[in-house]
Scaffold this motif. Structure first.
Motif, short mmCIF file in Angstrom:
data_model
loop_
_atom_site.label_atom_id
_atom_site.label_comp_id
_atom_site.label_asym_id
_atom_site.label_seq_id
_atom_site.Cartn_x
_atom_site.Cartn_y
_atom_site.Cartn_z
N PHE A 146 -0.05 -9.85 -5.59
CA PHE A 146 0.17 -8.26 -5.55
C PHE A 146 1.70 -7.77 -5.55
N GLU A 147 1.94 -6.67 -6.15
CA GLU A 147 3.09 -5.91 -5.86
C GLU A 147 2.88 -4.67 -5.48
N THR A 148 3.89 -3.95 -4.96
CA THR A 148 3.80 -2.35 -4.76
C THR A 148 3.47 -1.76 -6.10
N ASP A 149 2.41 -0.86 -6.00
CA ASP A 149 2.29 -0.19 -7.28
C ASP A 149 3.24 0.99 -7.41
N LEU A 150 4.46 0.77 -8.08
CA LEU A 150 5.48 1.65 -8.07
C LEU A 150 5.03 2.80 -8.71
N GLU A 151 4.42 2.94 -9.78
CA GLU A 151 3.81 4.02 -10.47
C GLU A 151 3.12 5.29 -9.66
N ALA A 152 2.26 4.70 -9.05
CA ALA A 152 1.55 5.18 -8.18
C ALA A 152 2.28 5.83 -6.75
N LEU A 153 2.80 4.98 -6.37
CA LEU A 153 3.81 5.38 -5.34
C LEU A 153 4.79 6.65 -5.67
N GLY A 154 5.39 6.40 -6.77
CA GLY A 154 6.37 7.26 -7.34
C GLY A 154 5.82 8.66 -7.27
N LYS A 155 4.66 8.60 -8.00
CA LYS A 155 4.01 9.93 -8.34
C LYS A 155 3.60 10.64 -6.80
N LEU A 156 2.93 9.95 -5.98
CA LEU A 156 2.33 10.55 -4.71
C LEU A 156 3.43 10.82 -4.07
N PHE A 157 4.59 10.03 -3.96
CA PHE A 157 5.57 10.35 -3.04
C PHE A 157 6.48 11.47 -3.40
N SER A 158 6.76 11.43 -4.57
CA SER A 158 7.63 12.64 -5.35
C SER A 158 6.92 13.83 -4.88
N GLU A 159 5.48 13.95 -5.24
CA GLU A 159 4.86 15.19 -4.84
C GLU A 159 5.11 15.51 -3.46
N ASP A 175 0.71 -1.31 -0.15
CA ASP A 175 0.04 -0.09 0.04
C ASP A 175 0.87 1.22 -0.09
N PRO A 176 0.90 2.03 -1.10
CA PRO A 176 1.46 3.25 -1.03
C PRO A 176 1.36 4.26 -0.07
N GLU A 177 0.28 4.20 0.55
CA GLU A 177 -0.32 4.90 1.59
C GLU A 177 0.72 4.87 2.92
N ILE A 178 1.10 3.57 3.08
CA ILE A 178 2.09 3.38 4.26
C ILE A 178 3.24 4.34 4.01
N TYR A 179 3.89 4.49 2.84
CA TYR A 179 4.98 5.38 2.74
C TYR A 179 4.75 6.62 2.85
N LEU A 180 3.55 7.16 2.54
CA LEU A 180 3.15 8.64 2.89
C LEU A 180 2.77 8.85 4.21
N GLY A 225 14.46 3.77 2.97
CA GLY A 225 14.48 2.22 3.18
C GLY A 225 13.78 1.53 2.03
N SER A 226 13.31 0.45 2.33
CA SER A 226 12.69 -0.27 1.04
C SER A 226 11.33 -0.73 1.62
N GLY A 227 11.14 -2.01 1.07
CA GLY A 227 9.66 -2.62 1.42
C GLY A 227 8.90 -2.91 0.20
N PHE A 228 9.77 -2.68 -0.69
CA PHE A 228 8.81 -2.67 -2.04
C PHE A 228 8.42 -4.20 -2.46
N LYS A 229 7.25 -4.61 -2.63
CA LYS A 229 6.78 -6.03 -2.59
C LYS A 229 6.83 -6.47 -4.09
N VAL A 230 7.39 -7.53 -4.49
CA VAL A 230 7.40 -8.05 -5.70
C VAL A 230 6.39 -9.14 -5.90
N LYS A 231 6.16 -9.53 -7.12
CA LYS A 231 5.22 -10.73 -7.13
C LYS A 231 5.68 -12.00 -7.28
N TYR A 232 5.41 -12.97 -6.51
CA TYR A 232 5.86 -14.38 -6.51
C TYR A 232 4.86 -15.46 -7.25
#
Ligand SMILES: *Cc1c(COP(=O)(O)O)cnc(C)c1O
Length: 399
Positions: free
Chosen positions: A224-237, A185-190, A212-219
């Motif tokens: 599920f995996e971390t939605d890096l695109e959504a996270l990157g956008k929200l987090f950068s802002e 959940d990107p919300e956690i990073y925020l 740090g880290s915590g980015f989840k990948v798909k096994y």
């Protein structure tokens, strides 16, 4: 070269890493964060082969190291000391001192060490690892930011931290938070960002924040995996507006390990035995939890494929290792018919697989191969009996 050819050339069991995939992962990660200054430190405990580190150096990454030996390896791979962040947990004064002398970024994990380094190395810039008290991560073994975790200095102790900093005039150049692994959940990073920003506000010497880290990948295919695109956008802002509002010129740092290498790795094994019992059909392979412990240690799921007989009739198998202890890789997996001497691969075998391998049952660890631009390179040799016995001392025991 396909898996069959790699098996013939290098033997099995064998770890195979796709360097082009690693490069793709790195670039995808970096491109998602639109900030003025970004440094991505590859957490090399995930996969610490020298050639892999050289590849990361070539890509422009920094390194995250949790032990002095990882630091030494990073320097040997060509990283500048200032590209390496040393983030250990519960190591002694000696190890911290050695890291200070090597000139790497030093991340302090407890109050004792903050005082100790502040007293003994007054000019040393430091980074402080905070514990945000957020429960997040795939499982309790890898969730490291919660209230009962042994990692970091509690955010509630920050008044005490400030006192030490002020009294010893410590140059706090960095703040660090690593909340855990496998956060979807990107919300956690925020939320973590807001906690850290509140603390960062009144640290005038601050140069960077390391999330740090915590980015989840798909096994699993459907996982599920971390939605890096959504996270990157929200987090950068969020990061950019904090820097603007507070007039700070900070470097944003991350330390992904698993995200960078997990899907780039395959573990190639051979089938020794197919054994029907009253309960199931076992596939016994020429490896065990000595080579790949994640399924047993974390209940991790690794996809398994039969690369020798991909078109065979599907059947149900339980895939197990050859260790004299129960070491089950997968229960009731549906695979194309498995025959003795078939080659199987485990997917997502790039992170925390080879680096967690051991010599249990006095077995040698596998070789590792890196495939890059269509070329395959042996990057670590298969161990031998001589390697395993090298450190034995045979004194004349008085028996
Ligand atoms: C293990 C670790 C990482 C990497 O975690 P991943 O889940 O592999 O991305 C990053 N930072 C620190 C401090 C770590 O201990």
């Amino acid at each position: 070269m396909n898996f069959q050819q790699l098996a013939e050339k290098y033997g099995t069991p064998l770890y195979i890493y796709d360097g082009d995939q690693i490069a793709k992962n790195y670039k995808r990660f970096v491109n998602n964060f639109k900030v003025k200054k970004l440094k991505v430190h590859y957490a090399c405990k995930a996969l610490s082969n020298l050639s892999v580190l050289k590849l990361f150096k070539h890509l422009g990454a920094g390194l995250d190291c949790v032990s002095l030996n990882e630091v030494r390896l990073g320097l040997a791979a060509g990283f500048e000391p200032q590209e390496i962040i040393f983030t250990p947990n519960n190591v002694g004064e000696d190890e911290y001192e050695a890291a200070v002398k090597l000139g790497v970024l030093v991340n302090v994990d407890n109050l004792h060490m903050l005082e100790y380094l502040g007293m003994n190395f007054p000019d040393q810039p430091l980074c402080i690892r905070l514990n945000p008290h957020i429960m997040a991560g795939g499982n309790s073994k890898i969730s490291v930011g919660h209230v009962g975790s042994k990692f970091g200095i509690s955010i509630h102790q920050f008044p005490l931290v400030k006192r030490i900093i002020n009294r010893l005039k410590i140059n706090v150049e960095g703040l660090h938070i690593h909340t855990g692994s496998e956060i979807v959940d990107p919300e956690i990073y925020l939320r973590v960002a807001d906690i850290i920003f509140a603390i960062a506000e009144d640290l005038p010497t601050l140069k960077y924040i390391d999330f740090g880290s915590g980015f989840k990948v798909k096994y699993k295919k459907e996982g599920f995996e971390t939605d890096l695109e959504a996270l990157g956008k929200l987090f950068s802002e969020r990061f950019n507006s904090f820097c603007e509002e507070r007039g700070k010129d900070l470097t944003l740092r991350f330390e992904p390990g698993k995200y960078m290498v997990s899907n780039a790795g395959s573990f190639l094994v051979k089938v020794n035995v197919v054994k029907q019992t009253t309960a199931c059909t076992f596939v016994g392979i020429n490896a065990g939890f000595n080579h790949l412990i994640r399924p047993m240690f974390y209940d991790a799921y690794h996809r398994i494929k039969n690369v020798s007989n991909p078109k065979g009739n599907k059947k149900i198998y339980t895939v197990v290792g050859y260790i004299c202890e129960t070491d089950t890789f997968g229960v009731d997996r549906i695979l194309p018919e498995v025959r003795v001497n078939d080659l199987l691969i485990f997917k997502n075998a790039g992170a925390y697989c080879f680096t967690m391998a051991s010599n249990y049952n006095f077995r040698e660890r596998p070789a590792e191969v890196l495939v890059l631009n269509g070329k395959d390179y042996l990057i670590s040799k298969r161990e031998t009996f001589e390697d395993l016995t090298r450190n034995f001392v045979d004194p004349a025991l008085e028996l």
